[in-house]
Enzyme design. Structure first.
Site, PDB file in Angstrom:
ATOM      1  N   ASP A  18      41.856  19.887  26.700  1.00  0.00           N
ATOM      2  CA  ASP A  18      41.697  20.292  25.299  1.00  0.00           C
ATOM      3  C   ASP A  18      40.346  20.905  24.991  1.00  0.00           C
ATOM      4  OD1 ASP A  18      40.449  17.618  25.528  1.00  0.00           O
ATOM      5  OD2 ASP A  18      40.228  17.758  23.356  1.00  0.00           O
ATOM      6  N   ASP A  36      36.344  18.047  28.143  1.00  0.00           N
ATOM      7  CA  ASP A  36      36.670  16.866  28.939  1.00  0.00           C
ATOM      8  C   ASP A  36      37.887  17.142  29.810  1.00  0.00           C
ATOM      9  OD1 ASP A  36      38.709  16.865  27.063  1.00  0.00           O
ATOM     10  OD2 ASP A  36      37.766  15.349  25.812  1.00  0.00           O
ATOM     11  N   TYR A  86      42.665  11.924  18.732  1.00  0.00           N
ATOM     12  CA  TYR A  86      43.517  12.833  17.964  1.00  0.00           C
ATOM     13  C   TYR A  86      44.555  12.035  17.167  1.00  0.00           C
ATOM     14  CZ  TYR A  86      41.496  16.743  20.512  1.00  0.00           C
ATOM     15  OH  TYR A  86      40.623  17.665  21.015  1.00  0.00           O
ATOM     16  N   GLU A 119      30.422  22.006  21.648  1.00  0.00           N
ATOM     17  CA  GLU A 119      31.685  21.830  22.371  1.00  0.00           C
ATOM     18  C   GLU A 119      32.715  22.819  21.832  1.00  0.00           C
ATOM     19  OE1 GLU A 119      34.456  18.379  24.305  1.00  0.00           O
ATOM     20  OE2 GLU A 119      33.443  17.901  22.430  1.00  0.00           O
TER      21      GLU A 119
END
Length: 532
Positions: free
Chosen positions: A92, A95, A244, A497
């Protein structure tokens, strides 16, 4: 504890529904120092680079024509312990976990981009790469949907993953897989995956009819599963809750899937579902000023608005028109909030230089989504059979104004901002060099073949002050703060990120903004093949 775990916990804790209240600020133009930058932007280059990013996020066995050469095969035993092949799909962000809900949203938005702007993408010579990016996701979803009422929703554990800084090629963290089924439902991830496969079926209808049919079959089964066996997915896939979680519930995903299935099939039963369940599932009652992997109501409402605008083609009944007009009213609330055209405190805040600013954490995901919805609705207005406008409490605006705001946001992303920084990595001379990303920030496995251990990655790579050894081209990072300030620091994961769902919507925006090619506007016969 490693930074991006805290990031996602904090990020999602802010995503509760109370955070949808927005504050009014004046509509400000981009800083004058940035106007010359905006004039020189190359949307074709931006489009090409944005599609390249998805190759850097691939999990599984990479193909022979993989262009991001610093990546290698990874996750080749995913699903083995559970007796299922779950090799493939996308990581995603920075990571190494495969989270099903944001991955499916990413594919839905990539597919929507191609469905609307396939001609523009083809004109740029990027249609092959766009289709490959979608298919890498949908091939994985086909594998993950092992039975009509079973979907593998996640591979990997965020807690253990975030305790290590390792290239995906070296992973030693858990690859436990988690599923939803009749006894452990997860309507959000089932319906979002259905939406992704239905939207992709629209894209592949002309170029790969058999594959389109297969996708549609899975989409229909998953929608039925998600609707018949209702339940919040993060109640049953608890490892997703800290990263999430579903704060908006599953109503938006069910309506989203129904409208995508209607677009893919033309079956009136799906439209009937969206009409009859509009109030119960909050599609016509929630006026939202955010569009994201979690909260899709604005997207639902804009899809419903398109059906309304095409009412002559759809031969709508009076009750359907009435409900669809309620959907459109809520869509207009979202769009007007992005234009600062709502009354009172119902507008999305902006930075001093004009960037939409929903919240501190990874704000660019909201910018990209807003720019896409503004561009799409602009085209829906322009393409309506009778002249239409967006009606806001502070006045009415036309298609050009909507597209202008979408362009201003895309231009900011590409460097038309006070800092002159492109938040699309690899575009222009100034862009983030220390993206918070395990693979990009570590030596490529092809350069350093020796294994990089869990803690070793922190010691040797995470803490380095130098730029990443690998450029994560096409990634859209979290972006600047509310004052237009940005710190290029790997440890500032809030800003540095990148996520797949940041880039996916802006693919379509760049395609829409490309200049005319050889006197054509880029939306000819090829695009019509992708539109339904």
């Amino acid at each position: 504890m490693e930074g991006d775990m805290k990031k996602k916990n904090n990020n999602n804790s802010q995503k509760h529904l109370l955070s949808l209240v927005i504050f009014s600020v004046p509509l400000l133009m981009l800083a004058s120092t940035s106007l010359a930058q905006a004039a020189a932007l190359d949307y074709k280059e931006a489009l090409s680079k944005s599609l390249l990013y998805f190759e850097a996020q691939r999990s599984g066995r990479l193909p022979y024509d993989q262009r991001v050469s610093w990546r290698g095969h990874s996750g080749l035993t995913d699903g083995l312990e559970q007796g299922v092949d779950l090799v493939g799909g996308y990581y995603d962000a920075g990571d190494n976990v495969k989270f099903g809900l944001p991955m499916a949203f990413t594919i839905t938005m990539l597919s929507w981009s191609v469905a609307e702007y396939g001609g523009d993408i083809a004109a740029a010579g990027e249609l092959k790469h766009a289709l490959e990016a979608i298919k890498w996701g949908t091939d994985y979803f086909i594998k993950a949907h092992t039975q009509p009422n079973v979907l593998w929703a996640q591979v990997g554990d965020g807690d253990t993953d975030h305790s290590c800084w390792q290239r995906p090629e070296d992973m030693t963290t858990s690859r436990q897989a988690y599923k939803i089924d009749e006894d452990h439902p997860g309507s959000e991830v089932a319906a979002e995956t259905a939406a992704a496969m239905a939207a992709a079926s629209v894209v592949f209808k002309e170029t790969n009819a058999h594959y389109s049919h297969v996708l549609l079959h899975h989409a229909q089964q998953l929608f039925e599963f998600g609707d018949k066996h209702r339940g919040k997915y993060d109640d049953n896939v608890e490892v997703a809750k800290g990263y999430y979680p579903s704060t908006s519930g599953y109503g938006d995903e069910l309506l989203w899937a129904a409208l995508w299935l209607h677009r893919a099939t033309g079956d009136e039963e799906y439209l009937k579902y969206a009409v009859e369940n509009a109030d119960e599932l909050n599609g016509t009652s929630w006026a939202i000023s955010e569009f994201s992997w979690d909260i899709k109501y604005a997207g639902v409402q804009i899809l419903a608005s398109k059906v309304l605008m095409d009412k002559e083609r759809h031969r709508l009944q009076e009750n359907q028109v009435n409900v669809l007009e309620q959907y459109r009213s809520k869509a207009e609330h979202y769009l007007c909030s992005c234009l600062n055209m709502n009354s009172g405190d119902e507008n999305v805040p902006r930075t001093p230089a004009g960037l939409l600013f929903v919240r501190q954490w990874n704000n660019m995901q909201y910018v990209a989504g807003a720019a896409f919805l503004l561009a799409v609705f602009s085209d829906y207005l322009a393409g309506a059979s009778n002249a239409q406008a967006l009606h806001c409490p502070r006045g009415s605006v036309g298609a050009r104004e909507l597209l202008s705001v979408a362009k201003s946001q895309a231009d900011y992303v590409l460097g038309a901002n006070p800092s002159g920084v492109s938040y699309l990595v690899g575009y222009g001379d100034r862009f983030p060099r220390r993206v918070h990303h395990r693979a990009a920030s570590s030596a490529s496995h092809k350069v350093q073949k020796s294994f990089i251990g869990c803690a070793q990655g922190y010691d040797e790579w995470y803490g380095r002050r130098s730029g990443n050894p690998n450029v994560l081209v096409g990634a859209v990072v979290g972006g600047p703060d509310e004052k237009d300030e940005f710190e290029d620091d790997r440890g500032r994961y809030v800003q540095t990120e990148a996520c797949t769902y940041n880039t996916a919507p802006i693919v379509g925006v760049f395609a829409r903004l490309m200049k005319k090619v050889d006197g054509e506007d880029g939306r000819g016969i090829i695009e019509r093949k992708f539109s339904s």
